[in-house]
Design a protein around this motif. Structure first.
Motif, PDB file in Angstrom:
ATOM      1  N   ALA A  10       0.962  -1.238   0.053  1.00 54.44           N
ATOM      2  CA  ALA A  10       0.065  -0.187  -0.008  1.00 54.44           C
ATOM      3  C   ALA A  10       0.815   1.396  -0.132  1.00 54.44           C
ATOM      4  CB  ALA A  10      -0.908   0.007   1.334  1.00 54.44           C
ATOM      5  N   SER A  11       1.948   1.208  -1.146  1.00 57.17           N
ATOM      6  CA  SER A  11       2.693   2.461  -1.029  1.00 57.17           C
ATOM      7  C   SER A  11       3.082   2.614  -2.540  1.00 57.17           C
ATOM      8  CB  SER A  11       4.055   2.354  -0.107  1.00 57.17           C
ATOM      9  OG  SER A  11       4.895   1.327  -0.778  1.00 57.17           O
ATOM     10  N   ARG A  12       4.164   3.325  -2.943  1.00 52.95           N
ATOM     11  CA  ARG A  12       4.643   3.267  -4.368  1.00 52.95           C
ATOM     12  C   ARG A  12       5.259   2.142  -4.667  1.00 52.95           C
ATOM     13  NH1 ARG A  12       4.944   8.863  -2.786  1.00 52.95           N
ATOM     14  NH2 ARG A  12       4.156  10.336  -4.393  1.00 52.95           N
ATOM     15  N   ALA A  13       5.758   1.387  -3.636  1.00 53.89           N
ATOM     16  CA  ALA A  13       6.359   0.182  -3.741  1.00 53.89           C
ATOM     17  C   ALA A  13       5.619  -0.855  -4.632  1.00 53.89           C
ATOM     18  CB  ALA A  13       6.790  -0.794  -2.691  1.00 53.89           C
ATOM     19  N   ALA A  14       4.115  -0.715  -4.687  1.00 57.00           N
ATOM     20  CA  ALA A  14       3.245  -1.355  -5.478  1.00 57.00           C
ATOM     21  C   ALA A  14       3.679  -1.538  -6.770  1.00 57.00           C
ATOM     22  CB  ALA A  14       1.760  -0.902  -5.382  1.00 57.00           C
ATOM     23  N   ARG A  15       4.529  -0.291  -7.414  1.00 60.80           N
ATOM     24  CA  ARG A  15       4.817  -0.615  -8.776  1.00 60.80           C
ATOM     25  C   ARG A  15       5.635  -1.450  -9.057  1.00 60.80           C
ATOM     26  NH1 ARG A  15       5.011   6.227  -8.485  1.00 60.80           N
ATOM     27  NH2 ARG A  15       2.828   6.503  -8.101  1.00 60.80           N
ATOM     28  N   ALA A  16       6.826  -1.696  -7.870  1.00 63.76           N
ATOM     29  CA  ALA A  16       8.097  -2.610  -8.173  1.00 63.76           C
ATOM     30  C   ALA A  16       7.291  -4.117  -7.976  1.00 63.76           C
ATOM     31  CB  ALA A  16       9.015  -2.281  -7.269  1.00 63.76           C
ATOM     32  N   GLU A  33       7.493  -0.771   7.665  1.00 61.30           N
ATOM     33  CA  GLU A  33       6.404   0.128   8.137  1.00 61.30           C
ATOM     34  C   GLU A  33       7.024   1.215   7.924  1.00 61.30           C
ATOM     35  OE1 GLU A  33       4.242  -0.902  11.521  1.00 61.30           O
ATOM     36  OE2 GLU A  33       4.952  -3.050  11.641  1.00 61.30           O
ATOM     37  N   MET A  34       6.185   2.065   7.570  1.00 59.14           N
ATOM     38  CA  MET A  34       6.337   3.608   7.466  1.00 59.14           C
ATOM     39  C   MET A  34       7.299   4.283   8.683  1.00 59.14           C
ATOM     40  SD  MET A  34       5.541   4.092   4.436  1.00 59.14           S
ATOM     41  CE  MET A  34       4.526   4.220   3.226  1.00 59.14           C
ATOM     42  N   LYS A  35       6.869   3.769   9.495  1.00 54.36           N
ATOM     43  CA  LYS A  35       7.767   4.386  10.880  1.00 54.36           C
ATOM     44  C   LYS A  35       9.156   3.828  11.022  1.00 54.36           C
ATOM     45  CE  LYS A  35       6.225   0.772  14.267  1.00 54.36           C
ATOM     46  NZ  LYS A  35       7.125  -0.024  14.155  1.00 54.36           N
ATOM     47  N   ASP A  36       9.491   2.802  10.281  1.00 52.88           N
ATOM     48  CA  ASP A  36      10.879   2.203  10.000  1.00 52.88           C
ATOM     49  C   ASP A  36      11.699   2.908   9.143  1.00 52.88           C
ATOM     50  OD1 ASP A  36      10.348   0.888  12.524  1.00 52.88           O
ATOM     51  OD2 ASP A  36       9.666  -0.963  11.159  1.00 52.88           O
ATOM     52  N   LEU A  37      11.158   3.912   8.255  1.00 54.82           N
ATOM     53  CA  LEU A  37      12.068   4.306   7.172  1.00 54.82           C
ATOM     54  C   LEU A  37      13.164   5.058   7.496  1.00 54.82           C
ATOM     55  CD1 LEU A  37       9.122   4.823   4.513  1.00 54.82           C
ATOM     56  CD2 LEU A  37      10.445   2.578   5.077  1.00 54.82           C
ATOM     57  N   LYS A  38      13.367   5.726   8.701  1.00 57.13           N
ATOM     58  CA  LYS A  38      14.260   6.746   8.942  1.00 57.13           C
ATOM     59  C   LYS A  38      15.476   6.141   9.970  1.00 57.13           C
ATOM     60  CE  LYS A  38      11.101   9.634   7.034  1.00 57.13           C
ATOM     61  NZ  LYS A  38      10.898   9.646   5.708  1.00 57.13           N
ATOM     62  N   THR A  39      15.300   4.666   9.918  1.00 55.60           N
ATOM     63  CA  THR A  39      16.321   4.156  10.724  1.00 55.60           C
ATOM     64  C   THR A  39      17.645   4.048   9.924  1.00 55.60           C
ATOM     65  OG1 THR A  39      15.995   2.114   9.808  1.00 55.60           O
ATOM     66  CG2 THR A  39      14.874   2.644  11.775  1.00 55.60           C
ATOM     67  N   GLY A  49      14.870   8.033   2.945  1.00 54.16           N
ATOM     68  CA  GLY A  49      13.594   7.480   4.018  1.00 54.16           C
ATOM     69  C   GLY A  49      12.421   7.212   3.332  1.00 54.16           C
ATOM     70  N   LYS A  50      12.433   6.703   2.259  1.00 55.86           N
ATOM     71  CA  LYS A  50      11.218   6.610   1.572  1.00 55.86           C
ATOM     72  C   LYS A  50      11.157   5.292   0.837  1.00 55.86           C
ATOM     73  CE  LYS A  50      10.312  11.366   0.821  1.00 55.86           C
ATOM     74  NZ  LYS A  50       9.725  12.332  -0.082  1.00 55.86           N
ATOM     75  N   VAL A  51      10.168   4.792   0.331  1.00 62.74           N
ATOM     76  CA  VAL A  51       9.816   3.522  -0.307  1.00 62.74           C
ATOM     77  C   VAL A  51       9.324   3.854  -1.732  1.00 62.74           C
ATOM     78  CG1 VAL A  51       9.810   1.898   1.566  1.00 62.74           C
ATOM     79  CG2 VAL A  51       7.947   3.125   0.912  1.00 62.74           C
ATOM     80  N   PRO A  52       9.532   3.072  -2.683  1.00 67.26           N
ATOM     81  CA  PRO A  52      10.198   2.036  -2.649  1.00 67.26           C
ATOM     82  C   PRO A  52      11.914   2.146  -2.738  1.00 67.26           C
ATOM     83  CG  PRO A  52       9.555   2.150  -4.870  1.00 67.26           C
ATOM     84  CD  PRO A  52       8.996   3.444  -3.890  1.00 67.26           C
ATOM     85  N   ALA A  53      12.383   1.084  -2.509  1.00 69.08           N
ATOM     86  CA  ALA A  53      13.915   1.038  -2.693  1.00 69.08           C
ATOM     87  C   ALA A  53      14.151  -0.451  -3.190  1.00 69.08           C
ATOM     88  CB  ALA A  53      14.822   1.354  -1.566  1.00 69.08           C
ATOM     89  N   GLU A  63      13.622   5.757  -6.138  1.00 69.68           N
ATOM     90  CA  GLU A  63      12.811   6.112  -7.178  1.00 69.68           C
ATOM     91  C   GLU A  63      11.891   5.243  -7.972  1.00 69.68           C
ATOM     92  OE1 GLU A  63      11.192   9.051  -7.660  1.00 69.68           O
ATOM     93  OE2 GLU A  63      12.315   9.964  -6.022  1.00 69.68           O
ATOM     94  N   SER A  64      10.749   5.106  -7.794  1.00 69.85           N
ATOM     95  CA  SER A  64      10.036   4.029  -8.315  1.00 69.85           C
ATOM     96  C   SER A  64       9.892   3.715  -9.800  1.00 69.85           C
ATOM     97  CB  SER A  64       8.398   3.940  -7.983  1.00 69.85           C
ATOM     98  OG  SER A  64       7.811   5.268  -8.432  1.00 69.85           O
ATOM     99  N   MET A  65      10.039   4.871 -10.645  1.00 73.43           N
ATOM    100  CA  MET A  65      10.057   4.635 -12.097  1.00 73.43           C
ATOM    101  C   MET A  65      11.428   4.181 -12.438  1.00 73.43           C
ATOM    102  SD  MET A  65       7.127   5.649 -13.207  1.00 73.43           S
ATOM    103  CE  MET A  65       6.126   4.810 -11.987  1.00 73.43           C
ATOM    104  N   GLY A  98       3.871  10.543 -16.365  1.00 76.11           N
ATOM    105  CA  GLY A  98       3.021   9.940 -15.370  1.00 76.11           C
ATOM    106  C   GLY A  98       3.410  10.850 -13.757  1.00 76.11           C
ATOM    107  N   MET A  99       4.821  10.829 -13.729  1.00 81.09           N
ATOM    108  CA  MET A  99       5.116  11.366 -12.300  1.00 81.09           C
ATOM    109  C   MET A  99       5.056  12.949 -12.263  1.00 81.09           C
ATOM    110  SD  MET A  99       6.568   9.145 -10.540  1.00 81.09           S
ATOM    111  CE  MET A  99       7.944   9.369  -9.543  1.00 81.09           C
ATOM    112  N   THR A 100       5.003  13.610 -13.448  1.00 79.76           N
ATOM    113  CA  THR A 100       5.135  15.142 -13.548  1.00 79.76           C
ATOM    114  C   THR A 100       3.757  15.710 -13.876  1.00 79.76           C
ATOM    115  OG1 THR A 100       5.985  15.011 -15.735  1.00 79.76           O
ATOM    116  CG2 THR A 100       7.500  15.351 -14.134  1.00 79.76           C
TER     117      THR A 100
END
Ligand SMILES: N[C@@H](CCC(=O)N[C@@H](CS)C(=O)NCC(=O)O)C(=O)O
Length: 202
Positions: A10-16, A33-39, A49-53, A63-65, A98-100
């Motif tokens: 349920a994030s842009r990781a859906a694309r990958a 989890e979103m709360k674990d992205l800044k570790t 500190g974002k997904v996807p990676a 960057e998803s694309m 799409g992104m822009t």
């Protein structure tokens, strides 16, 4: 070595997740989890500190694309990433477009509708986003005239990338009455088993 995809479905990781199912790529899904992205550990993978990676051996990518264009090139089959330089450029074109051109207005409406408390909603921002959509949708509708997919008769990474963004138009119920080619194309793309499989992930 198995590639790793970071980020919940349920994030842009859906694309990958969609592309690995489409191309039958062996992968490990680290939902995060979103709360674990800044570790510190995760910031070594994606300093934003974002997904996807994506991690592929020693190679890291965010960057998803960019992730999807990389996977399409690395695991290409059946012309999913077309052979010619021109057609590959068109895949980039539609991914960047799409992104822009459509991601921001779609996301503004989606967040307001489903992730914002009623007292915090911003009807003016939603109205602005609604106003921004018809122009790019008309461009897309024109590009799809007389063809099933963006580059012709074959489903390519251009379709997957753009449809992964455009899929947000469904829950927010964008009015497609003036753009029937877009409506039919989006249904065609989202009815693929690979899309459904990706949606079943965590
Ligand atoms: N342009 C980036 C956007 C990445 C992004 O904003 N991802 C969101 C989830 S869909 C995120 O990780 N948000 C967490 C945050 O901003 O702290 C991409 O397409 O990969």
């Amino acid at each position: 070595m198995t590639i790793k995809i970071y980020g919940p479905a349920a994030s842009r990781a859906a694309r990958a997740l969609w592309i690995v199912h489409e191309l039958d790529i062996p992968f490990e899904h680290i939902a995060k989890e979103m709360k674990d992205l800044k570790t510190p550990d995760y910031l070594k993978i994606n300093p934003n500190g974002k997904v996807p990676a994506l991690v592929d051996g020693d190679f890291k990518l965010f960057e998803s694309m960019a992730i999807n264009l990389y996977l399409a090139a690395r695991f290409n089959k059946n012309g999913f990433l077309p052979a010619s330089l021109e057609d590959q450029a068109l895949c980039n074109q539609w991914s960047f477009w799409g992104m822009t051109e459509v991601e921001k207005p779609l996301l503004t409406i989606l967040i307001d509708m489903f992730m914002t408390a009623p007292d915090k909603r911003k009807p003016e921002a939603v109205a602005e986003a609604q106003k921004a959509l018809p122009k790019p949708l008309a461009v897309l509708n024109g590009a799809l005239e007389g063809r099933d997919y963006l580059l012709g008769s074959t489903f390519t990474v251009a379709d997957l990338n753009l449809a992964s963004i455009m899929s947000w138009a469904k829950p927010i119920k964008v009015d497609f009455s003036q753009v029937p080619n877009v409506s039919a194309w989006l249904d065609r793309c989202l009815s693929r088993p690979s899309y459904k499989a990706a949606r079943g992930a965590k």
